[in-house]
Design an enzyme around this catalytic site. Structure first.
Site, PDB file in Angstrom:
ATOM      1  N   GLU A  36      10.861 -21.931  -8.749  1.00  0.00           N
ATOM      2  CA  GLU A  36      11.519 -21.869  -7.461  1.00  0.00           C
ATOM      3  C   GLU A  36      10.632 -21.013  -6.556  1.00  0.00           C
ATOM      4  O   GLU A  36      10.269 -19.892  -6.935  1.00  0.00           O
ATOM      5  CB  GLU A  36      12.907 -21.226  -7.609  1.00  0.00           C
ATOM      6  CG  GLU A  36      13.649 -21.220  -6.303  1.00  0.00           C
ATOM      7  CD  GLU A  36      15.039 -20.586  -6.382  1.00  0.00           C
ATOM      8  OE1 GLU A  36      15.499 -20.259  -7.493  1.00  0.00           O
ATOM      9  OE2 GLU A  36      15.627 -20.424  -5.304  1.00  0.00           O
ATOM     10  N   ARG A 261      12.387 -16.408 -23.665  1.00  0.00           N
ATOM     11  CA  ARG A 261      11.645 -15.805 -22.558  1.00  0.00           C
ATOM     12  C   ARG A 261      10.666 -14.776 -23.088  1.00  0.00           C
ATOM     13  O   ARG A 261      10.905 -14.166 -24.128  1.00  0.00           O
ATOM     14  CB  ARG A 261      12.581 -15.030 -21.625  1.00  0.00           C
ATOM     15  CG  ARG A 261      13.634 -15.776 -20.945  1.00  0.00           C
ATOM     16  CD  ARG A 261      14.510 -14.792 -20.175  1.00  0.00           C
ATOM     17  NE  ARG A 261      13.879 -14.372 -18.938  1.00  0.00           N
ATOM     18  CZ  ARG A 261      13.929 -15.073 -17.810  1.00  0.00           C
ATOM     19  NH1 ARG A 261      14.579 -16.212 -17.763  1.00  0.00           N
ATOM     20  NH2 ARG A 261      13.344 -14.633 -16.731  1.00  0.00           N
ATOM     21  N   LYS A 271      12.525 -12.091 -10.357  1.00  0.00           N
ATOM     22  CA  LYS A 271      11.931 -12.135  -9.019  1.00  0.00           C
ATOM     23  C   LYS A 271      12.779 -11.376  -8.010  1.00  0.00           C
ATOM     24  O   LYS A 271      12.251 -10.784  -7.082  1.00  0.00           O
ATOM     25  CB  LYS A 271      11.742 -13.593  -8.583  1.00  0.00           C
ATOM     26  CG  LYS A 271      10.539 -14.230  -9.263  1.00  0.00           C
ATOM     27  CD  LYS A 271      10.315 -15.643  -8.778  1.00  0.00           C
ATOM     28  CE  LYS A 271      11.281 -16.581  -9.464  1.00  0.00           C
ATOM     29  NZ  LYS A 271      11.008 -17.988  -9.180  1.00  0.00           N
TER      30      LYS A 271
END
Ligand code: ATP
Ligand code: MG
Length: 557
Positions: A36, A261, A271
């Site tokens: 994104e 992850r 983020k």
């Protein structure tokens, strides 16, 4: 292990291999990396990048770069460009396969109408708070919205008017009609579209409604005929919805596979949190060398090879865990040891005066550029009567096994002479040692005494008259807590000492060092010329990593 070695097998490779064997996808392997564009990429993303691009490369497939740009309030072109630059820098190429979820908005909209027509979606007028309250909990089933049973015609009409911009943000949403009693909360009539009368960085003001990630993502994968949709573990609970959407629409159905992850201690990797650090001025920007961003690592002096090798060694697991920072540091040392030229720089200087060395004399000492690689040759370093050495390399009261300079002790000056300390000069006011005095042995040029006496310590130096002043930035962890995100306020554990700036003296050859070039300063670490702030007049060096390699020790043990 080297870059050329076969990559270690992991469970996702096995899935791909099995699928090729059974011809599940007609011999195709299509993966994608779907960021994104709402921030810069971090080291966690590099794991997903290496995995997706790596699988495509290993099996002769393709890897798409797809921007998941479905939330116009947080996304912008600067992020798109930084993401592309970072992936290229890591060494990967998506060729012509650069896609944007926003390019699919019309198709996604048409599919949403199709779901309404099939009785599988409805427009809901409940507020966001009400929807949350109706959703239930992990232990209690949800309640159906009173609007759930409205007619197909009414939902279609409202949905079209949502698109036309007739309603305020938040007035209505489109929801899938699945099962409010599902044990999986994601299946309790998830929201598919919301009203956001915000212009989008690519589609301008064409849209007043935007698809939710959980809706756009599987359908974008389907449009691109992705075979293996690889994502992180937190999406495992969303997989039933991924599958439901593809089945409900009867469209091409990729396989979602989850992996763990990458997490590093003493930093944050969301983020949203990284953006907060940038916006609050806690760091110098997304590319601050203390940031876990790819651009931060680049500015700090990390190489793409080191990051790729690190990601490979971390492996692909099915359970989350923390990775030791030492593994990352080990990878970059391993790489820089081979390629970084050596130089001498004194970070915390004190003067060393050689009492018997002729005033005004200068000798050019031959120094090896890289003992690991003779092809890198030698250079000449000017030597004279007054030098800088590290303050740490002198002790007035040396502890046991201190093999550096102390009153009466002898030490080797790298590439030069043996010198013996004769005394010190102190600041009369403070008593602080401001200068070390010594004599040199003219017969020991090159570092060995003709009488064969043993001198254990070797220290580095620069000539005061020739050295160039430089700013050197030394870094420590950005946070003092191993898991800053566990605290209510993650910023509470920001490390006030994460950046230390010292005024150093470096050998003259370093004045012309190219921005971004990487060096080993003998005995103190690997350094990179800061590409932003460095000038030939005043070079700035960022410490990439210190020389001590705790990982190598761990490995040996
Ligand atoms: P963040 O929490 O930092 O915002 P994100 O997952 O929301 O991360 P995206 O831009 O959606 O960020 O991520 C793109 C891809 O990178 C996704 O497929 C995601 O699973 C993967 N990814 C993100 N963080 C990590 C991580 N720490 N380790 C491995 N893969 C990651
Ligand atoms: Mg995400």
């Amino acid at each position: 292990m080297s870059d050329e070695a076969a990559p270690p097998p992991h469970f996702i490779r096995h899935v791909v291999e099995d699928d090729l064997r059974t011809d599940k996808w007609g011999g195709r392997v299509v993966t994608r990396f779907p960021p994104e564009p709402n921030g810069y990429l971090h080291i966690g993303h590099s794991k997903a990048i290496c995995l997706n691009f790596g699988l495509a490369a290993d099996f002769g497939g393709t890897c798409h770069l797809r921007f998941d740009d479905t939330n116009p309030t947080k996304e912008n072109v600067e992020y798109v460009e930084s993401i592309k630059a970072d992936i290229r820098w890591l060494g990967f190429d998506w060729g012509p396969h650069e896609y944007y979820a926003s390019d699919y908005f019309e198709q996604l909209y048409q599919w949403a109408e199709e779901l309404i027509r099939r009785g599988l979606a409805y427009v809901d007028d409940l507020s966001a708070d009400e929807i949350r309250a109706y959703r239930g909990t992990l232990t209690e089933p949800g309640r159906e919205s009173p609007y759930r049973t409205r007619s197909v015609e009414e939902s279609l009409d409202l949905f079209r008017r949502m698109r036309a911009g007739e309603f305020e943000d938040g007035a209505r949403v489109l929801r899938a009609k699945i099962d409010m009693a599902s044990p999986n909360v994601n299946m309790r009539d998830p929201t598919l579209y919301r009203i956001r009368r915000t212009p989008h960085h690519r589609t301008g003001d064409a849209w007043s409604i935007y698809p939710m990630y959980d809706y756009a993502h599987p359908l974008s994968d389907s449009i691109e005929r992705v075979t293996h949709s690889i994502c992180t573990l937190e999406y495992a609970d969303h997989r039933p919805l991924y599958d439901w959407l593809c089945e409900a629409l009867g469209i091409y159905h990729p396989q979602q596979i989850e992996f763990a992850r990458l997490n590093l201690p003493y930093t944050v990797m969301s983020k949203r949190k990284l953006l907060a650090l940038v916006e609050d001025g806690r760091v110098a920007g997304w590319d601050d060398p203390r940031m876990p961003t790819i651009s931060g690592f680049r500015r700090r002096g990390y190489t793409p090879e080191a990051i790729r090798r690190f990601c490979e060694r971390v492996g692909v697991a099915r359970t989350d865990g923390m990775v030791d920072v030492a593994l990352l540091e080990h990878a970059v040392r391993e790489d820089l040891n081979k390629v970084a030229p050596r130089a001498m720089a004194v970070l915390r200087p004190i003067r060393l005066v050689l009492e018997n060395y002729p005033e005004g004399q200068v000798e050019e000492m031959e120094a090896v550029n890289n003992p690991e690689d003779p092809a890198m040759g030698t250079r000449r370093v000017p030597f004279s009567r007054v030098l800088y050495i590290e303050r740490d390399d002198f002790r007035e009261d040396p502890p046991k096994k201190y093999f550096r300079l102390a009153p009466g002790a002898e030490v080797r000056l790298r590439y030069a002479y043996l010198v013996r300390c004769t005394g010190v000069v102190k600041d009369p006011a403070t008593g602080e040692v401001v200068e070390v005095r010594a004599t040199y042995d003219p017969a020991s040029r090159g570092g060995d005494a003709p009488d064969g006496r043993k001198v254990r310590g070797t220290i580095h130096w620069v000539s005061v008259a020739h050295a160039v002043q430089a700013e050197v930035r030394l870094y420590d962890h950005l946070f003092t807590a191993a898991d800053p995100a566990a605290a209510e306020d993650f910023k509470a554990s920001l490390n006030p000492h994460s950046l230390e700036t010292v005024t150093a003296w470096v050998e003259p050859a370093l004045a012309g060092a190219a921005p971004g070039s990487r060096w080993q300063f003998e005995r103190t670490g690997y350094f990179c010329v800061d590409p932003v702030d460095s000038t030939p007049r005043r070079p700035v060096f960022n410490r990439t990593v210190a020389l001590r390699d705790s990982w190598a020790k761990v490995e040996r043990a």
